[in-house]
Write a protein that holds these residues in place. Structure first.
Motif, short mmCIF file in Angstrom:
data_model
loop_
_atom_site.label_atom_id
_atom_site.label_comp_id
_atom_site.label_asym_id
_atom_site.label_seq_id
_atom_site.Cartn_x
_atom_site.Cartn_y
_atom_site.Cartn_z
N TRP A 87 25.85 82.43 38.33
CA TRP A 87 26.87 82.47 39.12
C TRP A 87 26.68 83.74 40.09
O TRP A 87 27.43 83.64 41.08
N PHE A 88 26.18 84.91 39.71
CA PHE A 88 26.10 86.19 40.45
C PHE A 88 24.98 86.09 41.38
O PHE A 88 24.57 87.13 42.12
N ASP A 89 24.36 85.07 41.75
CA ASP A 89 23.37 84.90 42.94
C ASP A 89 24.08 84.56 44.17
O ASP A 89 24.34 83.61 44.76
N LEU A 90 24.33 85.82 44.82
CA LEU A 90 25.17 85.60 46.01
C LEU A 90 24.42 84.84 47.18
O LEU A 90 25.16 84.08 47.86
N GLY A 91 23.01 84.90 47.33
CA GLY A 91 22.48 84.38 48.11
C GLY A 91 22.64 82.93 48.15
O GLY A 91 22.90 82.02 49.12
N ALA A 92 22.54 82.27 46.80
CA ALA A 92 22.43 80.85 46.85
C ALA A 92 23.86 80.52 46.84
O ALA A 92 24.04 79.38 47.45
N TYR A 93 24.81 81.21 46.34
CA TYR A 93 26.44 80.84 46.50
C TYR A 93 26.93 80.66 47.73
O TYR A 93 27.45 79.77 48.20
N TYR A 94 26.45 81.70 48.74
CA TYR A 94 26.84 81.42 50.00
C TYR A 94 25.80 81.12 50.98
O TYR A 94 26.33 81.13 52.10
#
Length: 188
Positions: A87-94
């Motif tokens: 969940w805290f993979d910001l690159g993948a999330y955004y």
């Protein structure tokens, strides 16, 4: 013929009694601290207070973030895994590769008597940075589900080695807090 029926009835009766014996299945060594958790993440100062704009820092306020705590393969009573499930993979999330991968999956030391946990610059099997987890605590019955029923809560602070956004964004660490997943649809 009577002997065959008598023998078959005796055999069936014997099987019935032996099939009623159940083995007790034991829990894991970390059962008191293991679970699924719905958490939020906030950027905080050294005292643990959210910085201006730090609440729901990563923009997850519309979603519930799933976090897992579970026993190690050795089933040690003094260690457990803590896993953010990516969940805290910001690159993948955004969808922005310039954003950091803050995901974490690492082993923490635990004290089951006090329901506390921590790690110090631990190897992170999921994200891009080493991780320190401070002041981790599980609080029995201290949280509330959406339906108002009591729930265990979890809280801890995370610091990353070589965090690319620290100190430019004005925070000192991240606060992760939430409640234990209940399994009831009304609380999802």
């Amino acid at each position: 013929m009577k002997k065959i029926v008598y023998f078959a009835a005796t055999l069936l009766l014997g099987l019935t009694f032996t099939s009623c014996d159940k083995e007790e299945i034991g829990g894991t060594a970390t059962e008191s601290m293991a679970g699924q958790w719905y958490v939020d993440i906030d950027a905080v100062d050294d005292s643990g207070n959210p910085i201006d704009g730090g609440e729901h820092y990563f923009g997850y306020d519309e979603e519930r973030i799933l976090l897992l705590t579970y026993n190690t393969a050795s089933n040690s009573p003094s260690q457990m895994w803590i896993d953010d499930m990516g969940w805290f993979d910001l690159g993948a999330y955004y969808g922005n590769p310039a954003y950091p991968n803050y995901s974490f999956k690492n082993v923490v030391s635990i004290d089951q008597n006090n329901l506390t946990f921590s790690s110090n610059n631990a190897e992170n099997l999921s994200g891009s940075y080493g991780i320190t987890i401070e002041q981790g605590k599980i609080l029995k019955g201290a949280g509330r589900q959406k339906n108002g029923s009591p729930a265990d809560s979890i809280v801890f602070y995370v610091k990353y080695t070589n965090d690319p956004w620290y100190p430019d964004d004005g925070y000192a660490k991240y606060k992760v807090s939430g409640i234990r997943y209940s399994g009831l649809v009304e609380n999802d």
